[in-house]
Design a protein around this motif. Structure first.
Motif, PDB file in Angstrom:
ATOM      1  N   ASN A  30       0.844  -1.190   0.000  1.00  0.00           N
ATOM      2  CA  ASN A  30       0.000   0.000   0.000  1.00  0.00           C
ATOM      3  C   ASN A  30       0.885   1.248   0.000  1.00  0.00           C
ATOM      4  O   ASN A  30       1.932   1.269   0.637  1.00  0.00           O
ATOM      5  CB  ASN A  30      -0.905   0.035   1.237  1.00  0.00           C
ATOM      6  N   ASN A  32       0.774   5.149   1.010  1.00  0.00           N
ATOM      7  CA  ASN A  32       0.014   6.108   1.807  1.00  0.00           C
ATOM      8  C   ASN A  32       0.253   7.508   1.233  1.00  0.00           C
ATOM      9  O   ASN A  32       0.060   7.743   0.064  1.00  0.00           O
ATOM     10  CB  ASN A  32       0.406   5.955   3.270  1.00  0.00           C
ATOM     11  N   ASP A  98       5.340   7.379   1.768  1.00  0.00           N
ATOM     12  CA  ASP A  98       5.213   6.435   2.880  1.00  0.00           C
ATOM     13  C   ASP A  98       4.601   5.163   2.312  1.00  0.00           C
ATOM     14  O   ASP A  98       3.445   5.170   1.872  1.00  0.00           O
ATOM     15  CB  ASP A  98       4.318   6.998   3.975  1.00  0.00           C
ATOM     16  N   THR A 100       3.923   0.913   2.552  1.00  0.00           N
ATOM     17  CA  THR A 100       3.885  -0.350   3.263  1.00  0.00           C
ATOM     18  C   THR A 100       4.239  -1.437   2.254  1.00  0.00           C
ATOM     19  O   THR A 100       3.558  -1.592   1.233  1.00  0.00           O
ATOM     20  CB  THR A 100       2.489  -0.613   3.853  1.00  0.00           C
ATOM     21  N   SER A 101       5.312  -2.143   2.524  1.00  0.00           N
ATOM     22  CA  SER A 101       5.757  -3.170   1.591  1.00  0.00           C
ATOM     23  C   SER A 101       5.328  -4.544   2.079  1.00  0.00           C
ATOM     24  O   SER A 101       4.964  -4.732   3.246  1.00  0.00           O
ATOM     25  CB  SER A 101       7.273  -3.127   1.425  1.00  0.00           C
ATOM     26  N   ASN A 102       5.352  -5.499   1.173  1.00  0.00           N
ATOM     27  CA  ASN A 102       5.047  -6.889   1.472  1.00  0.00           C
ATOM     28  C   ASN A 102       6.369  -7.632   1.511  1.00  0.00           C
ATOM     29  O   ASN A 102       6.982  -7.868   0.472  1.00  0.00           O
ATOM     30  CB  ASN A 102       4.127  -7.464   0.395  1.00  0.00           C
ATOM     31  N   SER A 103       6.800  -7.945   2.728  1.00  0.00           N
ATOM     32  CA  SER A 103       8.138  -8.516   2.893  1.00  0.00           C
ATOM     33  C   SER A 103       8.050  -9.878   3.561  1.00  0.00           C
ATOM     34  O   SER A 103       8.248  -9.994   4.777  1.00  0.00           O
ATOM     35  CB  SER A 103       9.014  -7.561   3.703  1.00  0.00           C
ATOM     36  N   TYR A 107       4.757  -6.626   6.988  1.00  0.00           N
ATOM     37  CA  TYR A 107       4.281  -5.451   6.256  1.00  0.00           C
ATOM     38  C   TYR A 107       4.828  -4.185   6.897  1.00  0.00           C
ATOM     39  O   TYR A 107       4.084  -3.404   7.485  1.00  0.00           O
ATOM     40  CB  TYR A 107       2.753  -5.439   6.218  1.00  0.00           C
ATOM     41  N   PRO A 108       6.129  -3.973   6.728  1.00  0.00           N
ATOM     42  CA  PRO A 108       6.708  -2.761   7.321  1.00  0.00           C
ATOM     43  C   PRO A 108       6.348  -1.520   6.525  1.00  0.00           C
ATOM     44  O   PRO A 108       6.210  -1.568   5.301  1.00  0.00           O
ATOM     45  CB  PRO A 108       8.219  -3.042   7.244  1.00  0.00           C
ATOM     46  N   THR A 109       6.205  -0.416   7.220  1.00  0.00           N
ATOM     47  CA  THR A 109       5.973   0.883   6.584  1.00  0.00           C
ATOM     48  C   THR A 109       7.209   1.742   6.758  1.00  0.00           C
ATOM     49  O   THR A 109       7.713   1.902   7.868  1.00  0.00           O
ATOM     50  CB  THR A 109       4.755   1.579   7.198  1.00  0.00           C
ATOM     51  N   ARG A 110       7.682   2.257   5.639  1.00  0.00           N
ATOM     52  CA  ARG A 110       8.875   3.093   5.648  1.00  0.00           C
ATOM     53  C   ARG A 110       8.662   4.314   4.786  1.00  0.00           C
ATOM     54  O   ARG A 110       7.766   4.335   3.930  1.00  0.00           O
ATOM     55  CB  ARG A 110      10.074   2.317   5.086  1.00  0.00           C
ATOM     56  N   ASN A 111       9.513   5.296   4.984  1.00  0.00           N
ATOM     57  CA  ASN A 111       9.528   6.477   4.141  1.00  0.00           C
ATOM     58  C   ASN A 111      10.629   6.327   3.103  1.00  0.00           C
ATOM     59  O   ASN A 111      11.764   5.991   3.449  1.00  0.00           O
ATOM     60  CB  ASN A 111       9.768   7.718   5.000  1.00  0.00           C
TER      61      ASN A 111
END
Length: 123
Positions: A30, A32, A98, A100-103, A107-111
């Motif tokens: 996702n 953001n 921002d 959210t990756s699928n790892s 599902y970590p969210t990073r900038n």
């Protein structure tokens, strides 16, 4: 691995227009908020415009009425339409998001930042 890639920069005369594009790729779950920032030589990086996942926008006072930020139908792309450009708009423009990756089940969210694209406005 998530990447942001900008395109569309260049040299334009004052009063002209440019359209910047940013494309996000990789294992994205996702996206953001996304935004455009710029950094002129000797200056700090500053926010130009930002757009949320539901389309709410905000702009720096210096670009209100001249720049328009938008997101593509695919939601992994973002644009900055720049009209009535001024020499003081000269800077490297960076895409920011921002994400959210699928790892592998996480599902970590990073900038994330793109590599930047140069915009030069001549007087």
């Amino acid at each position: 691995q998530v990447q942001l890639v900008e395109s569309g920069g260049g040299l334009v005369q004052a009063g002209g227009s440019l359209r910047l594009s940013c494309a996000a790729s990789g294992s994205i779950f996702n996206i953001n908020a996304m935004g455009w920032y710029r950094q002129a030589p000797g200056e700090q990086r500053e926010l130009v415009a930002r757009i949320t996942s539901v389309g709410s926008t905000n702009y720096a006072d210096s670009v209100k009425g001249r720049f328009t930020i938008s997101r593509g139908n695919a939601k992994n792309t973002m644009y900055l339409q720049m009209n009535s450009l001024k020499p003081e708009d000269t800077a490297v423009y960076y895409c920011n998001a921002d994400i959210t990756s699928n790892s592998g089940g996480a599902y970590p969210t990073r900038n994330y930042w793109g590599q930047g694209t140069q915009v030069t406005v001549s007087s």
